[in-house]
Scaffold this motif. Structure first.
Motif, PDB file in Angstrom:
ATOM      1  N   THR A 128      11.521  16.385  15.241  1.00 43.27           N
ATOM      2  CA  THR A 128      12.171  15.255  14.320  1.00 43.27           C
ATOM      3  C   THR A 128      12.087  13.895  15.005  1.00 43.27           C
ATOM      4  O   THR A 128      12.436  13.904  16.103  1.00 43.27           O
ATOM      5  CB  THR A 128      13.604  15.715  14.136  1.00 43.27           C
ATOM      6  OG1 THR A 128      13.628  17.187  13.552  1.00 43.27           O
ATOM      7  CG2 THR A 128      14.290  14.967  13.047  1.00 43.27           C
ATOM      8  N   ALA A 129      11.722  12.846  14.201  1.00 46.30           N
ATOM      9  CA  ALA A 129      11.574  11.517  14.548  1.00 46.30           C
ATOM     10  C   ALA A 129      12.952  10.744  14.460  1.00 46.30           C
ATOM     11  O   ALA A 129      13.513  10.846  13.305  1.00 46.30           O
ATOM     12  CB  ALA A 129      10.458  10.903  13.918  1.00 46.30           C
ATOM     13  N   PRO A 130      13.331  10.120  15.494  1.00 49.51           N
ATOM     14  CA  PRO A 130      14.485   9.424  15.282  1.00 49.51           C
ATOM     15  C   PRO A 130      14.471   8.280  14.292  1.00 49.51           C
ATOM     16  O   PRO A 130      13.441   7.668  14.051  1.00 49.51           O
ATOM     17  CB  PRO A 130      14.865   8.840  16.709  1.00 49.51           C
ATOM     18  CG  PRO A 130      14.088   9.576  17.436  1.00 49.51           C
ATOM     19  CD  PRO A 130      12.824   9.926  16.653  1.00 49.51           C
ATOM     20  N   ALA A 131      15.623   7.946  13.445  1.00 52.48           N
ATOM     21  CA  ALA A 131      15.198   7.193  12.214  1.00 52.48           C
ATOM     22  C   ALA A 131      14.982   5.629  12.856  1.00 52.48           C
ATOM     23  O   ALA A 131      14.121   4.942  12.271  1.00 52.48           O
ATOM     24  CB  ALA A 131      16.421   7.101  11.406  1.00 52.48           C
ATOM     25  N   ALA A 132      15.582   5.333  13.829  1.00 50.85           N
ATOM     26  CA  ALA A 132      15.509   3.969  14.547  1.00 50.85           C
ATOM     27  C   ALA A 132      14.037   3.990  15.053  1.00 50.85           C
ATOM     28  O   ALA A 132      13.435   2.624  14.962  1.00 50.85           O
ATOM     29  CB  ALA A 132      16.510   3.755  15.615  1.00 50.85           C
ATOM     30  N   SER A 133      13.470   4.739  15.676  1.00 43.05           N
ATOM     31  CA  SER A 133      12.308   4.666  16.212  1.00 43.05           C
ATOM     32  C   SER A 133      11.055   4.660  15.173  1.00 43.05           C
ATOM     33  O   SER A 133      10.049   3.754  15.198  1.00 43.05           O
ATOM     34  CB  SER A 133      12.023   6.194  16.987  1.00 43.05           C
ATOM     35  OG  SER A 133      10.741   6.153  17.650  1.00 43.05           O
ATOM     36  N   VAL A 134      11.267   5.443  14.152  1.00 39.90           N
ATOM     37  CA  VAL A 134      10.333   5.340  12.972  1.00 39.90           C
ATOM     38  C   VAL A 134      10.350   4.069  12.213  1.00 39.90           C
ATOM     39  O   VAL A 134       9.211   3.297  11.941  1.00 39.90           O
ATOM     40  CB  VAL A 134      10.762   6.441  11.974  1.00 39.90           C
ATOM     41  CG1 VAL A 134       9.689   6.186  10.851  1.00 39.90           C
ATOM     42  CG2 VAL A 134      10.223   7.748  12.440  1.00 39.90           C
ATOM     43  N   LEU A 183       8.562  11.383  20.057  1.00 36.97           N
ATOM     44  CA  LEU A 183       7.371  10.491  19.906  1.00 36.97           C
ATOM     45  C   LEU A 183       6.324  11.169  18.976  1.00 36.97           C
ATOM     46  O   LEU A 183       5.776  10.475  18.163  1.00 36.97           O
ATOM     47  CB  LEU A 183       6.744  10.360  21.355  1.00 36.97           C
ATOM     48  CG  LEU A 183       5.554   9.447  21.396  1.00 36.97           C
ATOM     49  CD1 LEU A 183       5.715   7.848  20.543  1.00 36.97           C
ATOM     50  CD2 LEU A 183       4.891   9.181  22.575  1.00 36.97           C
ATOM     51  N   ILE A 184       5.972  12.398  19.308  1.00 37.78           N
ATOM     52  CA  ILE A 184       4.618  12.859  18.339  1.00 37.78           C
ATOM     53  C   ILE A 184       5.203  12.712  16.763  1.00 37.78           C
ATOM     54  O   ILE A 184       4.399  12.294  15.806  1.00 37.78           O
ATOM     55  CB  ILE A 184       4.512  14.308  18.871  1.00 37.78           C
ATOM     56  CG1 ILE A 184       3.893  14.304  20.143  1.00 37.78           C
ATOM     57  CG2 ILE A 184       3.463  14.781  17.539  1.00 37.78           C
ATOM     58  CD1 ILE A 184       3.680  15.725  20.650  1.00 37.78           C
ATOM     59  N   PRO A 185       6.338  13.262  16.307  1.00 36.77           N
ATOM     60  CA  PRO A 185       6.595  12.945  14.845  1.00 36.77           C
ATOM     61  C   PRO A 185       6.694  11.400  14.508  1.00 36.77           C
ATOM     62  O   PRO A 185       6.639  11.120  13.193  1.00 36.77           O
ATOM     63  CB  PRO A 185       8.092  13.721  14.547  1.00 36.77           C
ATOM     64  CG  PRO A 185       8.720  13.912  16.004  1.00 36.77           C
ATOM     65  CD  PRO A 185       7.363  13.993  16.850  1.00 36.77           C
ATOM     66  N   THR A 186       7.261  10.570  15.373  1.00 34.73           N
ATOM     67  CA  THR A 186       7.321   9.163  15.231  1.00 34.73           C
ATOM     68  C   THR A 186       5.859   8.613  14.779  1.00 34.73           C
ATOM     69  O   THR A 186       5.631   7.895  14.118  1.00 34.73           O
ATOM     70  CB  THR A 186       8.078   8.515  16.363  1.00 34.73           C
ATOM     71  OG1 THR A 186       9.356   8.745  16.453  1.00 34.73           O
ATOM     72  CG2 THR A 186       7.854   6.979  16.084  1.00 34.73           C
ATOM     73  N   GLU A 201       9.379  15.036   5.846  1.00 32.92           N
ATOM     74  CA  GLU A 201      10.032  16.027   6.412  1.00 32.92           C
ATOM     75  C   GLU A 201       9.082  17.577   6.279  1.00 32.92           C
ATOM     76  O   GLU A 201       7.975  17.526   5.814  1.00 32.92           O
ATOM     77  CB  GLU A 201      11.442  16.249   5.530  1.00 32.92           C
ATOM     78  CG  GLU A 201      11.179  16.565   3.917  1.00 32.92           C
ATOM     79  CD  GLU A 201      12.345  16.699   3.390  1.00 32.92           C
ATOM     80  OE1 GLU A 201      12.309  17.205   2.171  1.00 32.92           O
ATOM     81  OE2 GLU A 201      13.165  16.149   3.564  1.00 32.92           O
ATOM     82  N   GLY A 202       9.552  18.494   7.126  1.00 30.56           N
ATOM     83  CA  GLY A 202       8.610  19.633   7.080  1.00 30.56           C
ATOM     84  C   GLY A 202       7.881  19.782   8.386  1.00 30.56           C
ATOM     85  O   GLY A 202       7.987  18.851   9.090  1.00 30.56           O
ATOM     86  N   PRO A 203       6.833  20.770   8.275  1.00 28.80           N
ATOM     87  CA  PRO A 203       5.962  20.947   9.555  1.00 28.80           C
ATOM     88  C   PRO A 203       5.076  19.736   9.598  1.00 28.80           C
ATOM     89  O   PRO A 203       4.937  19.103   8.816  1.00 28.80           O
ATOM     90  CB  PRO A 203       5.209  22.070   9.335  1.00 28.80           C
ATOM     91  CG  PRO A 203       6.104  22.921   8.229  1.00 28.80           C
ATOM     92  CD  PRO A 203       6.909  21.839   7.398  1.00 28.80           C
ATOM     93  N   LEU A 204       4.751  19.409  11.090  1.00 30.82           N
ATOM     94  CA  LEU A 204       4.021  18.244  11.406  1.00 30.82           C
ATOM     95  C   LEU A 204       2.855  17.963  10.647  1.00 30.82           C
ATOM     96  O   LEU A 204       2.358  17.036   9.993  1.00 30.82           O
ATOM     97  CB  LEU A 204       3.697  18.046  12.733  1.00 30.82           C
ATOM     98  CG  LEU A 204       3.281  16.900  13.430  1.00 30.82           C
ATOM     99  CD1 LEU A 204       4.611  15.878  13.685  1.00 30.82           C
ATOM    100  CD2 LEU A 204       2.557  17.144  14.543  1.00 30.82           C
ATOM    101  N   ALA A 205       2.101  19.217  10.379  1.00 33.53           N
ATOM    102  CA  ALA A 205       0.764  19.338   9.640  1.00 33.53           C
ATOM    103  C   ALA A 205       1.074  18.819   8.236  1.00 33.53           C
ATOM    104  O   ALA A 205       0.357  18.176   7.742  1.00 33.53           O
ATOM    105  CB  ALA A 205       0.141  20.681   9.963  1.00 33.53           C
ATOM    106  N   HIS A 206       2.008  19.079   7.587  1.00 29.65           N
ATOM    107  CA  HIS A 206       2.198  18.832   6.168  1.00 29.65           C
ATOM    108  C   HIS A 206       2.521  17.475   6.143  1.00 29.65           C
ATOM    109  O   HIS A 206       2.031  16.738   5.251  1.00 29.65           O
ATOM    110  CB  HIS A 206       3.617  19.666   5.695  1.00 29.65           C
ATOM    111  CG  HIS A 206       3.462  21.023   5.475  1.00 29.65           C
ATOM    112  ND1 HIS A 206       3.919  21.736   4.776  1.00 29.65           N
ATOM    113  CD2 HIS A 206       2.499  22.019   6.406  1.00 29.65           C
ATOM    114  CE1 HIS A 206       3.703  23.019   4.802  1.00 29.65           C
ATOM    115  NE2 HIS A 206       2.735  23.095   5.982  1.00 29.65           N
TER     116      HIS A 206
END
Length: 419
Positions: A128-134, A183-186, A201-206
């Motif tokens: 999960t990516a932090p909202a502030a980071s994204v 970092l990766i989801p960001t 949202e959901g799995p990273l590949a999606h």
């Protein structure tokens, strides 16, 4: 804990944890990691507070680390670095001793990343990516020109995410793992959508699919192929970008800076960008319906055929073999799969080369409505997890061990001042 009193003459000399760590050039927790691996023995201090270590044993380990850890040479004179992450041998590769293809085809990318980092499987892992980071990463990415390459976007997103993390200089294992999982989801969430639909949202590949493909509703087989591609590419021993990451980590650069170093190298046509060249070759073959003239043009121009051959595998790249098997379950991938096989067979008349993962990635991206640069994005996002694993390993080693000595070959000094 107080340092130990000097040992009497003739007695075994013992070191405190702090002294052992200083002699080895590592953190105190790494000293205990050496104990758990059987590389050091320890003795509890009376009263149960702390441990002591045989000075002779510690000094011997320090000598081995200096001799074997940095600047060592492997077969053929290439740099070799001790690692417990990935082994490549006999046309197979293994993550922490487990067959990497088995891991990638039975587990999600997130689960394989966790295995690579910790040696423990965490079923159902999600990032999960932090909202502030994204938010800060998206603003930085949106400011780039339209022609910016995928690695440009990812580098800028990485640097932006670092500025949003005031604790990025904490290099403890728990902190670095927390950084990796954010970092990766960001990086994925910061990328612009390929169409009008962006999944956050959901799995990273999606989520990555919505950044790469114009097709809004992918089938399960296509998503599984993308997820497996990420897992297959998560690490591949000391590739050029991974070596850059370890050099940065050796200098104690924080994880964002280490990843940025990897992204700076991966853009080369002999590394992460190779799949884009294979994608374009594949498209040319699909348009002309015959690989022979396309390959002839490449050979006439003196270029190597992209997507074929690998210096570490005498046979077919196991990553390609696994990904091709998954792509065979996707009906619309059949034309690209047949074209890829034609490329291999036609080239074999000139040079017997097997397909590598870049050609398999090209089939995936070409058959799933993705741009030629999509493979580069997949490669970079996937490899970020591997870079973090290597950075973590390097943080536990002697600082600045990745500092080779140059072999000066210039004019013998002193030379006169130039006029």
């Amino acid at each position: 804990m107080r340092d130990q009193e000097p040992a009497p003459l003739g007695a075994e000399r013992r070191l405190s944890t702090k002294e052992a760590a200083e002699l080895l050039g590592v953190k105190p927790e790494t000293v205990y990691a050496y104990v758990s691996r059987g590389q050091l023995s320890s003795r509890r201090v009376s009263g149960g507070r702390g441990s002591t270590f045989d000075a002779t044993e510690v000094e011997a380990l320090a000598r081995r680390n200096r001799r074997d850890g940095a600047g060592g040479s492997g077969p053929g004179g290439e740099l070799s670095v001790r690692t417990r992450i990935t082994l490549i041998e006999s046309d197979r590769y293994f993550f922490r001793g487990v067959d990497a293809v088995d891991l990638a085809t039975r587990h999600t990318y997130e689960e394989v990343a966790e295995w690579l980092w910790t040696g423990h499987m965490r079923p159902g892992s999600t990032f999960t990516a932090p909202a502030a980071s994204v938010a800060v990463a998206r603003r930085a990415v949106d400011a780039l020109p339209e022609h910016a390459a995928p690695t440009d976007l990812l580098r800028v997103a990485t640097i932006a995410a670092a500025t949003a993390d005031p604790l990025r200089f904490d290099l403890s294992e728990d902190a670095v793992l927390g950084t990796a999982r954010a970092l990766i989801p960001t990086l994925v969430d910061a990328l612009p959508p390929a169409g009008r639909h962006r999944l956050d949202e959901g799995p990273l590949a999606h989520r990555l699919w919505s950044r790469l493909s114009m097709r809004k509703d992918p089938d399960e087989a296509s998503l599984r192929a993308l997820d497996a591609a990420l897992a297959l590419l998560v690490d591949h021993d000391l590739a050029a970008s991974t070596l850059a990451v370890r050099v940065a980590a050796s200098a104690r650069a924080h994880p964002y800076a280490a990843v940025s170093a990897g992204l700076g190298v991966i853009e080369g046509p002999l590394h992460g960008a190779a799949s884009g060249l294979a994608h374009r070759l594949l498209q040319d073959v699909l348009e002309q319906g015959d690989p022979a003239p396309v390959i002839a043009d490449e050979l006439r121009a003196g270029r190597r055929i992209p997507g074929l051959g690998h210096r570490l595998y005498s046979g077919e790249d196991p990553r390609a073999r696994a990904l091709f098997a998954l792509l065979e379950r996707i009906p619309r991938a059949e034309p690209a799969l047949l074209a890829a096989r034609d490329i291999v067979e036609t080239t074999a008349r000139h040079t017997p080369l097997h397909a590598n993962v870049d050609l398999a990635l090209a089939v995936l991206t070409a058959s799933c409505g993705m741009a030629p640069t999509a493979g580069e994005t997949i490669f970079a996002v996937a490899r970020t997890a591997g870079w973090i694993a290597h950075a973590l390993e390097e943080y536990g080693e002697r600082p600045l061990r990745m500092r080779p000595s140059g072999l000066y070959a210039g004019p013998k000094p002193p030379q006169p001042l130039p006029e």
